[in-house]
Design an enzyme around this catalytic site. Structure first.
Site, PDB file in Angstrom:
ATOM      1  N   CYS A  12      -0.599   2.292 -34.312  1.00 51.14           N
ATOM      2  CA  CYS A  12      -1.971   2.435 -33.808  1.00 51.14           C
ATOM      3  C   CYS A  12      -2.280   1.352 -32.792  1.00 51.14           C
ATOM      4  O   CYS A  12      -1.446   0.495 -32.494  1.00 51.14           O
ATOM      5  CB  CYS A  12      -2.972   2.391 -34.960  1.00 51.14           C
ATOM      6  SG  CYS A  12      -3.005   0.801 -35.816  1.00 51.14           S
ATOM      7  N   CYS A  15      -1.775  -2.305 -33.710  1.00 49.72           N
ATOM      8  CA  CYS A  15      -0.371  -2.734 -33.667  1.00 49.72           C
ATOM      9  C   CYS A  15      -0.036  -3.226 -32.265  1.00 49.72           C
ATOM     10  O   CYS A  15       0.618  -4.263 -32.085  1.00 49.72           O
ATOM     11  CB  CYS A  15       0.569  -1.581 -34.013  1.00 49.72           C
ATOM     12  SG  CYS A  15       0.322  -0.851 -35.626  1.00 49.72           S
ATOM     13  N   ASP A 438      -2.092   4.008   9.655  1.00 50.10           N
ATOM     14  CA  ASP A 438      -1.313   3.629  10.828  1.00 50.10           C
ATOM     15  C   ASP A 438      -0.898   4.900  11.566  1.00 50.10           C
ATOM     16  O   ASP A 438      -0.540   5.898  10.937  1.00 50.10           O
ATOM     17  CB  ASP A 438      -0.075   2.844  10.374  1.00 50.10           C
ATOM     18  CG  ASP A 438       0.827   2.497  11.538  1.00 50.10           C
ATOM     19  OD1 ASP A 438       0.367   1.819  12.458  1.00 50.10           O
ATOM     20  OD2 ASP A 438       1.999   2.936  11.519  1.00 50.10           O
ATOM     21  N   ASP A 629       4.135   2.321   6.998  1.00 50.11           N
ATOM     22  CA  ASP A 629       5.558   2.540   6.758  1.00 50.11           C
ATOM     23  C   ASP A 629       6.148   1.503   5.806  1.00 50.11           C
ATOM     24  O   ASP A 629       7.338   1.541   5.503  1.00 50.11           O
ATOM     25  CB  ASP A 629       6.336   2.561   8.078  1.00 50.11           C
ATOM     26  CG  ASP A 629       6.214   1.240   8.841  1.00 50.11           C
ATOM     27  OD1 ASP A 629       5.724   0.258   8.255  1.00 50.11           O
ATOM     28  OD2 ASP A 629       6.623   1.193  10.005  1.00 50.11           O
ATOM     29  N   ASP A 633       3.509  -3.014   8.440  1.00 55.37           N
ATOM     30  CA  ASP A 633       2.136  -2.973   7.932  1.00 55.37           C
ATOM     31  C   ASP A 633       1.987  -3.766   6.632  1.00 55.37           C
ATOM     32  O   ASP A 633       0.986  -3.632   5.935  1.00 55.37           O
ATOM     33  CB  ASP A 633       1.718  -1.520   7.670  1.00 55.37           C
ATOM     34  CG  ASP A 633       1.685  -0.702   8.945  1.00 55.37           C
ATOM     35  OD1 ASP A 633       1.135  -1.193   9.949  1.00 55.37           O
ATOM     36  OD2 ASP A 633       2.221   0.418   8.949  1.00 55.37           O
TER      37      ASP A 633
END
Length: 734
Positions: A12, A15, A438, A629, A633
């Site tokens: 659960c 835990c 871009d 890309d 960038d």
């Protein structure tokens, strides 16, 4: 080093919280995330400080165990059957325990309920005392054979002063069983006349059986959430044909080595990544990129393992295997994403860390309150309500609400060629309000071409030769267009001296004793009168000067990709603002923006300036995504709230951004956002039902309106309902 290890014994949300705290205490470990749905812990390791023994010991002290085999045996590789086998064995164990418990529980339940019906003694001629002793005989095996898992875990937790779902189940069912045993064997201790004792054997066994049923159904549902990984692992063929000693040899795929020459016939899957040495064909890459159309491949082209050779015979050289292959990296990304946490889960984690102790206190308070009420059966009533509170409160659904949705969503996204790196990216993407895109290579094809050349004052062949000799040293996207133009004019590229490139401005160098400059007009030091009236047709202008004199210009244009406008329209339908960024001149960028239907654009932007534009939109309260890309960038991608890297699966580094699109079709950006929005909606639904279930159920049980057996059934089905709701994401339409 980033690792993911299986953890055994978690049941659960509480835990999860304890295991996370335990692992975080180990020196050399950071960034811990424990996932209940996958039953794995993921974290970053500093090898210089980390100790496997310290990790194992710390987790075991908490009452759980962690499998560190993959750390001590680094060569261990992915197996297509390993994840499935783990869940299959777990499901089979639960199924056996459930069926065993069910067989023994049915007679106890039927006889117990039947004994309340008038005339029952005429059908089953047994006294209440005899029935109780029969119940004892049938119930004991249920608790200590199929139900032993709850009591074993309870004992481990108790030794470590902890409590979880197992504790609630063990205390609840154990209390009902213990009381029933005592009143059956020693009724005088409770001042009960012999043979008149009311027992709760049926409550104890029904609780155990129903919870086992719920865990079994939960296990079956969990297995479905991991199907996407299994499907990815099974994409590769089992065997491959390689050329060794001049002969074609068929070998298991595991025996392929780097530099092997592999033969692939029409209709066969490629067993590894590589470069074609001979032949050409169409390759269907949909299983990797999501693209539905086959891609033509020729000698020298790169190919990806697990893709399908449609119609040609090819031979290729193996360049990547296993986890270093495109498929291997995809599987790694998906596995890590499925094991990660979304910020939305933090609330559930905080509640889970204190949930079980609080429930125990509420149950004890309910027990004492009912004991104080007048009546002969006060103790029995108090016990039954005490048990009901414990059983209804098991926080299984709370722990499964978020991770199951993330597992299913990231798997479904991968199937569409969208790699989502982690749960945080999946969550943040749903709130994107602005996307900066871009232009070159993202919205455009990325292969610009010289559309027009206006050259003067010098020999045109000399100008082309001088310019192409400089561009041969340049990494600018427009350089390839100039070189292709030179090849068309059969111009020989010769060496140049003193080459240098000024970012965002242009290039310069010496060619056959002449100083050559190319780029922006201001950089090339030319001041043509026609500058303001040039019709660039949306292209970029490369101005050229030789020894400081105007030598003319080239207009270079990159074509818009086929689906770019449709992609922009889809983003606008999602109420996401799009902004175009480019280093090109204003005329070229405006033309592209108009063609795409983008209202706002920035031209002449240097790579370093893009991060500032990201910050500008963020300051106005926007959640900003950047699409690029993944290379030039990088600053803007790092600064954005969500970074998208776009490119073909064989060329792009799939670890560059938070979300990677394995194909060049920008329409998958809106698909990624749509998946994110639907996932967050499902997570919120899951958390709502998990919370409301406990908020309503616990008071009902405490005030005596909920029978323990109904509570056990409701608790079991709550987990299954949460997983089933998450599984709807497998069929998400985007």
């Amino acid at each position: 080093m980033h690792v993911s290890l299986p953890v055994e014994g978690m049941t659960c949300a509480s835990c999860v919280a304890r295991v996370e705290k335990a692992i975080a205490k180990v020196e050399g470990i950071s960034g811990v995330a424990v996932n209940l749905a996958t039953e794995k812990a993921t974290f970053d390791v500093d090898p210089a400080l980390f100790s496997v023994e310290a990790l194992t010991s710390m987790v075991e002290k908490t009452g759980y165990s962690i499998d560190t085999t993959s750390l001590t045996t680094p060569e261990k590789k992915h197996s297509a059957n390993a994840p499935a086998n783990i869940f299959k064995k777990h499901e089979e164990d639960l199924r056996k325990d459930f069926l065993t418990a069910l067989i023994l529980t049915i007679p106890v339940f039927v006889l117990s309920m039947g004994s309340m019906v008038p005339g029952f003694e005429n059908i089953i001629p047994l006294s209440q005392d005899s029935l109780n002793k029969l119940f004892l005989i049938l119930t004991t095996p249920v608790l200590f054979l199929p139900g032993r898992r709850f009591f074993t875990a309870f004992w481990k937790n108790t030794r470590h002063f902890a409590a979880d779902m197992n504790s609630l189940t063990a205390v609840g069912a154990g209390s009902a069983y213990a009381y029933s045993v005592l009143v059956t064997l020693f009724p005088h201790l409770f001042h009960i006349h012999e043979g008149m004792a009311h027992t709760f054997f049926e409550t104890a066994v029904v609780i155990i059986t129903l919870i086992l049923m719920g865990k079994w159904l939960e296990g079956r549902s969990k297995k479905k959430t991991t199907d996407e990984i299994k499907k990815l692992l099974e994409l590769r063929p089992d065997k491959a044909t390689v050329i060794r000693n001049g002969k074609n040899v068929t070998i298991p795929i595991e025996e392929i080595v780097l530099e092997d020459r592999v033969v692939v016939k029409p209709g066969e899957k490629l067993p590894a990544d590589g470069v074609i040495l001979e032949g050409n064909t169409f390759i269907e890459e949909s299983i990797i990129t999501g693209e539905s159309y086959p891609v033509f491949k020729k000698t020298g082209d790169r190919v990806t393992g697990a893709t399908l050779n449609k119609n040609g015979y090819i031979e290729f050289r193996v360049t990547a295997l296993g986890e270093n292959s495109v498929l291997g990296k995809i599987i790694k990304i998906v596995e890590e994403a499925q094991g990660s946490k979304a910020p939305i889960q933090n609330l559930a984690d905080k509640i889970a860390s204190v949930f079980v102790p609080v429930v125990l206190l509420i149950a004890l308070a309910a027990f004492l309150a009912w004991m104080l009420l007048p009546g002969e059966n006060a103790f029995a009533q108090a016990l039954i309500h005490f048990v009901a509170v414990l059983i209804i409160a098991c926080p299984c659904a709370l722990g499964l609400a978020t991770p199951t949705a993330i597992i299913v969503a990231t798997g479904a996204a991968a199937r569409k060629g969208i790699l989502i790196k982690n749960g945080e990216a999946l969550e943040v993407a749903h709130a994107i309000s602005v996307i900066l895109i871009d232009k070159t290579g993202t919205l455009t094809i990325g292969r610009p071409k010289v559309q027009k050349a206006v050259l003067s004052n010098f020999d045109q062949q000399f100008i082309i030769a001088a310019l192409s000799s400089l561009e041969a040293r340049s990494e600018h996207p427009l350089a390839s267009a100039v070189l292709a133009f030179a090849a068309e004019h059969e111009v020989e590229i010769k060496p140049c001296n003193d080459f240098s490139a000024v970012e965002g401005q242009g290039i310069t160098g010496t060619f056959e004793g002449h100083v050559i400059k190319a780029g922006k007009a201001s950089f090339a030091s030319v001041h043509p009168s026609e500058l303001s009236v040039i019709d660039t047709a949306g292209g970029s202008v490369i101005w050229i000067s030789i020894d400081g004199k105007d030598a003319g210009y080239l207009i270079v244009k990159d074509s818009i990709k086929e689906y770019s406008r449709a992609a922009i329209e889809q983003l606008h339908e999602l109420k996401v603002k799009t902004v175009l960024l480019s280093g090109d001149n204003e005329h070229a960028v405006k033309a592209a923006a108009d063609e795409l239907g983008i209202a706002e654009f920035y031209s002449g932007v240097l790579p370093g300036d893009k991060a500032g534009i990201v910050e500008k939109f963020q300051r106005h309260g926007n959640v900003v995504a950047m699409i690029g890309d993944g290379v030039n960038d990088a600053p803007a991608l790092a600064k954005s709230n969500v970074a998208f890297a776009v490119g073909s699966g064989t060329d792009v580094s799939i670890e560059t951004a938070q979300i990677t699109l394995l194909n060049d079709d920008l329409r998958t950006v809106s698909s990624a956002i749509a998946i994110s929005r639907k996932t967050i909606r499902v997570i919120k639904q899951n958390l709502f039902w998990a919370f409301i279930y406990n908020v309503v159920g616990i008071p009902l049980a405490a005030f005596g309106y909920l029978d323990p057996m109904i509570a056990a059934l409701a608790m079991s089905l709550s987990s299954v309902s949460v997983i089933s709701n998450s599984l709807r994401l497998r069929k998400v339409q985007v």
